[in-house]
Design a protein around this motif. Structure first.
Motif, PDB file in Angstrom:
ATOM      1  N   PRO A 394      -0.024  -1.504   0.096  1.00 22.30           N
ATOM      2  CA  PRO A 394       0.109   0.033   0.320  1.00 22.30           C
ATOM      3  C   PRO A 394       0.421   1.045  -0.012  1.00 22.30           C
ATOM      4  CG  PRO A 394      -0.153  -1.034   2.275  1.00 22.30           C
ATOM      5  CD  PRO A 394       0.890  -2.028   1.577  1.00 22.30           C
ATOM      6  N   GLU A 395       0.207   2.229  -0.763  1.00 23.02           N
ATOM      7  CA  GLU A 395       1.049   3.277  -0.421  1.00 23.02           C
ATOM      8  C   GLU A 395       1.500   3.974   1.177  1.00 23.02           C
ATOM      9  OE1 GLU A 395      -0.998   6.495  -2.467  1.00 23.02           O
ATOM     10  OE2 GLU A 395      -1.015   5.534  -4.393  1.00 23.02           O
ATOM     11  N   THR A 396       0.412   3.668   2.430  1.00 27.50           N
ATOM     12  CA  THR A 396       1.153   4.749   3.290  1.00 27.50           C
ATOM     13  C   THR A 396       1.251   3.574   3.999  1.00 27.50           C
ATOM     14  OG1 THR A 396      -1.450   6.259   3.481  1.00 27.50           O
ATOM     15  CG2 THR A 396      -0.107   5.089   5.303  1.00 27.50           C
ATOM     16  N   PRO A 397       2.441   3.205   5.097  1.00 23.09           N
ATOM     17  CA  PRO A 397       3.277   1.902   5.647  1.00 23.09           C
ATOM     18  C   PRO A 397       1.822   1.903   6.190  1.00 23.09           C
ATOM     19  CG  PRO A 397       5.057   3.873   5.265  1.00 23.09           C
ATOM     20  CD  PRO A 397       3.790   4.260   4.243  1.00 23.09           C
ATOM     21  N   LEU A 398       2.528  -0.082   6.872  1.00 23.32           N
ATOM     22  CA  LEU A 398       1.012   0.294   7.863  1.00 23.32           C
ATOM     23  C   LEU A 398       1.382   0.273   9.336  1.00 23.32           C
ATOM     24  CD1 LEU A 398       2.144  -4.397   6.633  1.00 23.32           C
ATOM     25  CD2 LEU A 398      -0.384  -2.400   5.776  1.00 23.32           C
ATOM     26  N   LYS A 399       2.852   0.506   9.164  1.00 25.56           N
ATOM     27  CA  LYS A 399       2.845   1.225  10.508  1.00 25.56           C
ATOM     28  C   LYS A 399       1.928   2.160  11.384  1.00 25.56           C
ATOM     29  CE  LYS A 399       4.443   0.779  14.881  1.00 25.56           C
ATOM     30  NZ  LYS A 399       4.129  -0.232  16.042  1.00 25.56           N
ATOM     31  N   LEU A 400       2.508   3.528  10.194  1.00 27.57           N
ATOM     32  CA  LEU A 400       1.596   4.620  10.108  1.00 27.57           C
ATOM     33  C   LEU A 400       0.062   4.532  10.634  1.00 27.57           C
ATOM     34  CD1 LEU A 400       3.125   6.905   7.823  1.00 27.57           C
ATOM     35  CD2 LEU A 400       3.302   7.444  10.390  1.00 27.57           C
ATOM     36  N   ALA A 401      -0.207   3.239   9.906  1.00 23.98           N
ATOM     37  CA  ALA A 401      -1.761   3.303   9.543  1.00 23.98           C
ATOM     38  C   ALA A 401      -1.670   2.845  10.581  1.00 23.98           C
ATOM     39  CB  ALA A 401      -2.258   2.486   8.341  1.00 23.98           C
ATOM     40  N   ASP A 402      -1.093   1.740  11.406  1.00 22.55           N
ATOM     41  CA  ASP A 402      -1.562   0.985  12.453  1.00 22.55           C
ATOM     42  C   ASP A 402      -1.666   2.324  13.856  1.00 22.55           C
ATOM     43  OD1 ASP A 402      -2.693  -1.806  13.675  1.00 22.55           O
ATOM     44  OD2 ASP A 402      -0.014  -1.200  14.977  1.00 22.55           O
ATOM     45  N   TYR A 403      -0.571   3.327  14.169  1.00 18.37           N
ATOM     46  CA  TYR A 403      -0.661   3.859  14.700  1.00 18.37           C
ATOM     47  C   TYR A 403      -1.811   4.996  14.907  1.00 18.37           C
ATOM     48  CZ  TYR A 403       1.834   7.368  18.749  1.00 18.37           C
ATOM     49  OH  TYR A 403       2.493   7.698  19.417  1.00 18.37           O
ATOM     50  N   TYR A 404      -1.577   5.486  13.733  1.00 15.85           N
ATOM     51  CA  TYR A 404      -3.204   6.772  13.551  1.00 15.85           C
ATOM     52  C   TYR A 404      -4.168   6.379  13.495  1.00 15.85           C
ATOM     53  CZ  TYR A 404       1.291   9.960  14.281  1.00 15.85           C
ATOM     54  OH  TYR A 404       2.574  10.512  14.991  1.00 15.85           O
ATOM     55  N   VAL A 405      -4.227   5.232  12.771  1.00 14.30           N
ATOM     56  CA  VAL A 405      -6.129   4.606  12.369  1.00 14.30           C
ATOM     57  C   VAL A 405      -6.431   3.708  12.323  1.00 14.30           C
ATOM     58  CG1 VAL A 405      -5.962   7.206  10.840  1.00 14.30           C
ATOM     59  CG2 VAL A 405      -5.334   5.246   9.707  1.00 14.30           C
ATOM     60  N   ASN A 406      -5.440   3.073  13.667  1.00 13.88           N
ATOM     61  CA  ASN A 406      -5.434   1.155  13.836  1.00 13.88           C
ATOM     62  C   ASN A 406      -6.259   0.949  12.437  1.00 13.88           C
ATOM     63  OD1 ASN A 406      -5.903   1.329  16.922  1.00 13.88           O
ATOM     64  ND2 ASN A 406      -7.691   2.354  16.801  1.00 13.88           N
ATOM     65  N   GLY A 407      -5.266   1.123  11.249  1.00 17.80           N
ATOM     66  CA  GLY A 407      -5.223   0.492  10.268  1.00 17.80           C
ATOM     67  C   GLY A 407      -5.915   0.240   9.096  1.00 17.80           C
ATOM     68  N   THR A 408      -7.045   1.091   9.865  1.00 21.19           N
ATOM     69  CA  THR A 408      -8.673   1.197   8.583  1.00 21.19           C
ATOM     70  C   THR A 408      -7.985   2.020   7.269  1.00 21.19           C
ATOM     71  OG1 THR A 408      -9.573   1.987  10.756  1.00 21.19           O
ATOM     72  CG2 THR A 408     -10.457   2.783   8.736  1.00 21.19           C
ATOM     73  N   GLY A 409      -8.468   1.250   6.597  1.00 25.96           N
ATOM     74  CA  GLY A 409      -8.366   1.913   5.193  1.00 25.96           C
ATOM     75  C   GLY A 409      -7.137   1.792   4.642  1.00 25.96           C
ATOM     76  N   VAL A 410      -6.172   0.903   4.732  1.00 21.20           N
ATOM     77  CA  VAL A 410      -5.075   0.569   4.474  1.00 21.20           C
ATOM     78  C   VAL A 410      -5.065  -1.163   4.899  1.00 21.20           C
ATOM     79  CG1 VAL A 410      -2.222   0.923   5.340  1.00 21.20           C
ATOM     80  CG2 VAL A 410      -3.884   2.215   5.679  1.00 21.20           C
ATOM     81  N   TYR A 411      -5.472  -2.028   5.820  1.00 20.00           N
ATOM     82  CA  TYR A 411      -4.658  -3.394   5.695  1.00 20.00           C
ATOM     83  C   TYR A 411      -6.411  -3.963   6.807  1.00 20.00           C
ATOM     84  CZ  TYR A 411      -3.176  -3.357  10.895  1.00 20.00           C
ATOM     85  OH  TYR A 411      -2.748  -2.759  11.989  1.00 20.00           O
ATOM     86  N   GLN A 412      -6.864  -5.171   6.051  1.00 19.83           N
ATOM     87  CA  GLN A 412      -7.713  -5.909   7.000  1.00 19.83           C
ATOM     88  C   GLN A 412      -7.011  -6.901   8.195  1.00 19.83           C
ATOM     89  OE1 GLN A 412     -11.327  -5.216   7.980  1.00 19.83           O
ATOM     90  NE2 GLN A 412     -10.424  -6.743   9.430  1.00 19.83           N
ATOM     91  N   LEU A 413      -6.513  -6.387   8.863  1.00 17.32           N
ATOM     92  CA  LEU A 413      -6.146  -7.217   9.956  1.00 17.32           C
ATOM     93  C   LEU A 413      -6.264  -9.331  10.039  1.00 17.32           C
ATOM     94  CD1 LEU A 413      -3.532  -7.752  12.058  1.00 17.32           C
ATOM     95  CD2 LEU A 413      -5.518  -7.416  13.908  1.00 17.32           C
ATOM     96  N   ASP A 414      -5.646 -10.050   9.858  1.00 19.54           N
ATOM     97  CA  ASP A 414      -5.749 -11.267   9.628  1.00 19.54           C
ATOM     98  C   ASP A 414      -6.475 -11.748   9.048  1.00 19.54           C
ATOM     99  OD1 ASP A 414      -4.330 -12.047  11.970  1.00 19.54           O
ATOM    100  OD2 ASP A 414      -6.168 -11.192  13.342  1.00 19.54           O
TER     101      ASP A 414
END
Length: 580
Positions: A394-414
């Protein structure tokens, strides 16, 4: 008796805290400035191609540190593409923000700079760094990392006369951009073979394409440490020195049982330390790295050749190259791999022996069974898949998305099958939960007809088993749970499997990938999210002040991170395996 046990635990806890404070006070800060360029003048072989150089050097400069040092690397990107560096095997304790892969960092844009800050926390050993995106590793940019023991920790062998870093790897004649484009075709994905093998950026002795060859100067009767890394893109190799034996002493931060070898298989992404005693006549001797699973007589340029030069030498290298094992003999390689075991009596980063905590009595919290193969997707571009899923960055690093928006819109956990194979091949942003402070078993099954190797950022894992053929639950009966070596990269044989255990005590977003550049570039990876909700400052570090933004945060600053839960009522000690 209960009181005695309590006081013992209290003393142990106090000693750990004191040791941590002592290490923090005695750690030093190392400041490095790297100017990264595409250099067309270096030419490791007689071919016009750009090479990624650091401060004009190829390979790049040595990072020489001691346990617990802080390393600051200010990277100036003078290339024409975004750039990231990753620190292969450095565990980034509580700090995946500095891991330098696409899931954790926004890239350093051309014409800008960014400073990495990481600590060699509780580590010793031999490692290397390399650029992690855009197929850059095929153009260089790699270099050695040494993490040496603190003075208070004994090294389990006499101090050698000197140490040499030996970075060996396959190399393409074409520019990395051309090779990268080829990888997205059937020809590249299925059949591309590198052109030549380099030793420390130099071609083989006697090869007409080589501008120079590597040579180490030694003194008769002295013993030397060679830190050998496979920095290549695709090929495992067997390393040997004419008329000399090697004593294996360390791999990727773990001291091994000291075994004497005539030759050593080194797979992509792996590092070893061997001791070599200059106990032969006053002459020069071949150093050879020949490819595995390839007939070297058909690809002579893929046999890396250097020289061990005695200071009192009266003759140049001569005679045939030293013969290694049959490159197609998997049983030799598997048996050698099984013989590489942890030295249970040696200390490493801490005074307690490496084997204080063994894995024979652990309770597994998770099992991942990951099968590697290749598939043609809907766009007809071959991709490497894990359980029939190819990773899409994805264009947004997972770590950024995880920390700031709980991954919403970037990845689906599991949303990834960790124990089964999807019926149809598909693309996905593969992120799976790793249970914090749980033990995980990862079984890596290779359905390809070529050697593979896998790496887990953030951890050293216990290599408990190898096998040819299918893995079943019964295969656990063959595991070595007494003294499995701890490292971060493990080979997986064609049509075979490898099994590792890891204790997930390091919160963060961690990359689990194939070390073969083609496999990684074409999707053979996933991320393991190890989350600890405890906001205690001793847990995962917050984002760095110089955090780069990209993707969904490109045009505006990220929101405030979600509020942490209340602090945990008690402090739990990590098991001793995490102390080394």
């Amino acid at each position: 008796m209960a009181s005695t046990g309590y006081h013992r635990r209290l003393i142990a806890c106090t000693m750990l805290i004191a040791a941590a404070l002592f290490a923090q006070v005695n750690a030093i800060h190392i400041y490095l400035e790297w100017n990264v360029t595409l250099d067309s003048t270096i030419k490791p072989v007689s071919q016009d191609q750009p090479v990624i150089a650091i401060n004009g050097l190829f390979p790049g400069p040595l990072i020489n540190t001691t346990t617990n040092d802080f390393v600051h690397v200010n990277v100036f990107n003078n290339m024409d593409e975004p750039l990231l560096f990753t620190w292969n095997g450095i565990q980034q304790r509580l700090n995946s923000w500095q891991d330098g892969v696409s899931g954790t960092n926004c890239p350093i844009q051309p014409g800008t700079n960014w400073t990495y800050v990481f600590q060699t926390k509780d580590q010793i050993g031999s490692f290397f760094y390399f650029p992690s995106i855009n197929f850059h590793k095929a153009a260089g940019g790699f270099g050695p990392i040494r993490v040496i023991n603190r003075d208070v920790i004994a090294v389990p062998f006499p101090k050698p006369e000197a140490e040499f870093d030996l970075l060996i790897g396959d190399w393409f004649y074409d520019s990395y951009k051309s090779t990268r484009a080829t990888m997205c075709t059937h020809l590249g994905a299925y059949y591309t073979i590198p052109d030549i093998t380099l030793m420390n950026g130099k071609g083989p002795l006697g090869n007409p394409m080589s501008k120079a060859y590597e040579s180490f100067n030694v003194t008769q009767g002295k013993t030397y440490r060679l830190r050998i890394s496979n920095v290549g893109n695709a090929l495992s190799f067997n390393f040997r020195i004419q008329n000399h034996q090697m004593v294996l002493v360390e791999t990727e931060g773990s001291y091994t049982d000291q075994i004497t070898l005539d030759s050593l298989d080194v797979h992509v992404g792996q590092s070893y330390s061997v001791l070599v005693t200059a106990n032969q006549n006053d002459a020069d001797y071949y150093m050879v790295a020949s490819p595995k699973l390839i007939n070297a007589s058909d690809f002579t340029s893929l046999v890396g050749i250097g020289v061990l030069h005695y200071s009192n030498s009266i003759s140049q290298v001569s005679g045939p190259l030293p013969v290694g094992p049959n490159p197609f003999d998997l049983h030799f390689s598997v048996n050698q791999a099984k013989s590489i075991r942890w030295n249970l009596t040696a200390g490493a980063a801490r005074p307690n022996p490496q084997g204080t905590f063994n894995v024979s009595n652990v309770t597994l919290s998770q099992t991942f069974i990951l099968q590697s193969s290749i598939a043609d997707l809907y766009d007809q571009i071959p991709r490497y898949v894990v359980n029939n899923v190819t990773y899409s960055t994805p264009e947004t690093p997972l770590k950024l998305a995880d920390y700031y928006v709980n991954g919403t819109g970037v990845y689906q956990l599991d949303d990834f099958p960790v124990q089964s194979v999807n019926a149809d091949a598909s693309c996905g942003v593969s992120v799976v939960t790793g249970i914090h402070k749980g033990w995980i078993e990862i079984v890596l099954k290779n359905n390809l007809n070529e050697m593979d190797s896998w790496h887990l950022d953030g951890f050293g894992f216990y290599v408990v088993g190898f096998g040819i053929g299918d893995w079943t639950a019964k295969s656990r009966d063959t595991y070595n749970l007494f003294d499995p070596v701890v490292r971060s990269t493990v080979q997986v044989y064609p049509g075979g499997w490898s099994a590792v255990y890891a204790f997930l005590d390091n919160p963060g977003m961690w990359n689990l990938r194939s070390q073969l550049l083609k496999h990684w570039y074409l999707g053979q990876e996933l991320y393991v999210r190890v989350h600890d909700p405890d906001p205690n400052p001793a847990k995962e570090r917050p984002p760095p002040e110089n955090l780069l933004l990209c993707g969904i945060f490109s045009d505006s600053p990220p929101p405030a991170p979600p509020p942490p839960p209340p602090p945990a009522p008690a402090l739990a000690l990590a098991p001793p395996s995490s102390w080394n």
